[in-house]
Design a protein around this motif. Structure first.
Motif, mmCIF file in Angstrom:
data_model
loop_
_atom_site.group_PDB
_atom_site.id
_atom_site.type_symbol
_atom_site.label_atom_id
_atom_site.label_comp_id
_atom_site.label_asym_id
_atom_site.label_seq_id
_atom_site.Cartn_x
_atom_site.Cartn_y
_atom_site.Cartn_z
ATOM 1 N N GLY A 53 0.696 -1.044 -0.020
ATOM 2 C CA GLY A 53 -0.073 0.053 -0.097
ATOM 3 C C GLY A 53 0.756 1.301 0.173
ATOM 4 N N ALA A 54 1.882 1.291 0.748
ATOM 5 C CA ALA A 54 2.735 2.496 0.908
ATOM 6 C C ALA A 54 3.397 2.539 -0.469
ATOM 7 C CB ALA A 54 3.913 2.276 2.076
ATOM 8 N N ALA A 55 4.013 1.647 -1.040
ATOM 9 C CA ALA A 55 4.774 1.571 -2.402
ATOM 10 C C ALA A 55 3.480 2.095 -3.446
ATOM 11 C CB ALA A 55 4.837 -0.036 -2.812
ATOM 12 N N ILE A 56 2.452 1.720 -3.185
ATOM 13 C CA ILE A 56 1.500 2.303 -4.403
ATOM 14 C C ILE A 56 1.523 3.682 -4.120
ATOM 15 C CG2 ILE A 56 -0.916 2.474 -4.957
ATOM 16 C CD1 ILE A 56 0.380 0.262 -6.191
ATOM 17 N N ASP B 24 -5.473 7.075 -13.183
ATOM 18 C CA ASP B 24 -6.640 5.885 -13.163
ATOM 19 C C ASP B 24 -6.128 4.549 -13.223
ATOM 20 O OD1 ASP B 24 -8.458 7.785 -13.210
ATOM 21 O OD2 ASP B 24 -9.206 7.632 -15.282
ATOM 22 N N LEU B 25 -4.923 4.356 -14.097
ATOM 23 C CA LEU B 25 -4.280 3.008 -14.138
ATOM 24 C C LEU B 25 -3.636 2.941 -12.713
ATOM 25 C CD1 LEU B 25 -3.452 0.585 -15.847
ATOM 26 C CD2 LEU B 25 -1.657 1.768 -16.538
ATOM 27 N N ALA B 26 -2.949 3.696 -12.279
ATOM 28 C CA ALA B 26 -2.257 3.551 -10.939
ATOM 29 C C ALA B 26 -3.322 3.191 -9.834
ATOM 30 C CB ALA B 26 -1.483 4.689 -10.314
ATOM 31 N N GLY B 27 -4.472 3.871 -9.887
ATOM 32 C CA GLY B 27 -5.435 3.526 -8.818
ATOM 33 C C GLY B 27 -5.898 2.125 -8.951
ATOM 34 N N ALA C 48 -3.623 0.121 -7.253
ATOM 35 C CA ALA C 48 -3.522 0.322 -5.835
ATOM 36 C C ALA C 48 -4.428 -0.834 -5.391
ATOM 37 C CB ALA C 48 -3.960 1.553 -5.530
ATOM 38 N N GLN C 49 -5.815 -0.700 -6.217
ATOM 39 C CA GLN C 49 -6.997 -1.850 -5.689
ATOM 40 C C GLN C 49 -6.315 -2.968 -5.813
ATOM 41 O OE1 GLN C 49 -9.876 -0.926 -4.878
ATOM 42 N NE2 GLN C 49 -10.342 -2.826 -4.198
ATOM 43 N N PHE C 50 -5.396 -3.502 -6.731
ATOM 44 C CA PHE C 50 -4.967 -4.728 -6.472
ATOM 45 C C PHE C 50 -4.265 -4.874 -5.132
ATOM 46 C CE2 PHE C 50 -6.267 -5.254 -10.730
ATOM 47 C CZ PHE C 50 -6.349 -6.845 -10.846
ATOM 48 N N ARG D 283 -4.348 -3.459 -2.326
ATOM 49 C CA ARG D 283 -5.110 -3.473 -0.989
ATOM 50 C C ARG D 283 -6.109 -4.938 -1.076
ATOM 51 N NH1 ARG D 283 -6.372 1.870 -2.682
ATOM 52 N NH2 ARG D 283 -8.361 1.237 -4.021
ATOM 53 N N SER D 284 -6.681 -5.287 -2.479
ATOM 54 C CA SER D 284 -7.590 -6.715 -2.111
ATOM 55 C C SER D 284 -7.313 -7.980 -3.142
ATOM 56 C CB SER D 284 -8.915 -6.018 -2.367
ATOM 57 O OG SER D 284 -9.206 -5.594 -3.531
ATOM 58 N N GLY D 285 -6.101 -7.790 -3.793
ATOM 59 C CA GLY D 285 -5.962 -8.760 -4.738
ATOM 60 C C GLY D 285 -5.114 -9.919 -4.121
ATOM 61 N N ASP D 286 -5.492 -11.213 -4.479
ATOM 62 C CA ASP D 286 -4.631 -12.184 -3.957
ATOM 63 C C ASP D 286 -3.480 -12.512 -4.744
ATOM 64 O OD1 ASP D 286 -5.084 -13.726 -6.209
ATOM 65 O OD2 ASP D 286 -6.854 -14.725 -5.342
ATOM 66 N N SER D 287 -2.353 -13.257 -4.427
ATOM 67 C CA SER D 287 -1.116 -13.451 -5.150
ATOM 68 C C SER D 287 -1.310 -13.843 -6.644
ATOM 69 C CB SER D 287 -0.184 -14.725 -4.644
ATOM 70 O OG SER D 287 0.135 -14.368 -2.998
ATOM 71 N N GLU D 288 -2.130 -14.512 -6.905
ATOM 72 C CA GLU D 288 -2.142 -14.834 -8.516
ATOM 73 C C GLU D 288 -2.914 -13.587 -8.997
ATOM 74 O OE1 GLU D 288 -4.973 -17.778 -11.149
ATOM 75 O OE2 GLU D 288 -4.621 -18.412 -9.047
#
Length: 194
Positions: free
Chosen positions: A26-29, A156-159, A162-164, A166-171
């Motif tokens: 999250g901080a990296a994003i 928008d792309l960076a956003g 960022a969503q990934f 916050r909520s994406g799994d490894s795959e």
């Protein structure tokens, strides 16, 4: 652009940029978003801030088309300028008040909001204005439109990235990194074309 992005993307050491230190992805994003924003702040052509009289001209131009409330005016100016100019409420509402004091606009309460429309005197002033609307006034504003559209698309792309984070799994994150790397390569390929 100005070459401020490394060829490996935003930062290093983490799939989303930054150092991958204690702040996590999250901080990296947020570091990457800040780097992207700063790269557009440094673009040639200077500020997209418009002069005080341009807010007045823009408001008159929009109200000549149809009655609007203050937020609509702000949104319309932003849309018509391609995002390169978004006047603040602190400039639009005082302008509306000044135009009302001059007898050029009137306000009517509709659905809990003040809706502004031109008076006859306001319509005459708007009709007499021979200059184009401020968002159409110069080649530099059209150039600013392109920069603003690019900045918006990048943010928008960076956003989405960022969503990934916050909520994406490894795959999902691995797939997102592939898509982002492919997009970066394609963008550089466009620049490399003659």
């Amino acid at each position: 652009m100005n070459g401020s992005f490394p060829t490996g993307g935003f930062g290093s050491g983490s799939p989303f940029g930054g150092s991958g230190g204690s702040g996590g992805p999250g901080a990296a994003i947020f570091d990457a978003l800040d780097q992207l924003r700063k790269s557009f702040d440094q673009r040639p052509g200077g500020s997209t801030r418009m002069a005080r009289g341009d807010v007045r001209a823009a408001v008159l131009s929009l109200l000549a088309e149809e009655p609007m409330h203050g937020y609509q005016i702000i949104r319309e100016i932003e849309d018509r300028s391609g995002g390169s100019w978004k006047p603040s409420a602190g400039s639009v509402y005082p302008t509306l008040q000044l135009l009302a004091d001059e007898g050029l606009v009137s306000a009517e309460e509709q659905n809990g909001r003040k809706t502004y429309s031109l008076t006859e005197a306001g319509r005459a002033v708007a009709d007499e204005a021979d200059a184009p609307a401020p968002w159409k006034s110069s080649d530099s504003s059209r150039g600013a439109h392109h920069h603003a559209a690019l900045a918006k698309a990048g943010m928008d792309l960076a956003g989405a990235a960022a969503q990934f984070a916050r909520s994406g799994d490894s795959e999902q994150i691995d797939k997102a990194v592939e898509v982002l790397d492919d997009a970066r390569r394609k963008l550089y390929a466009i620049l490399a074309q003659d």
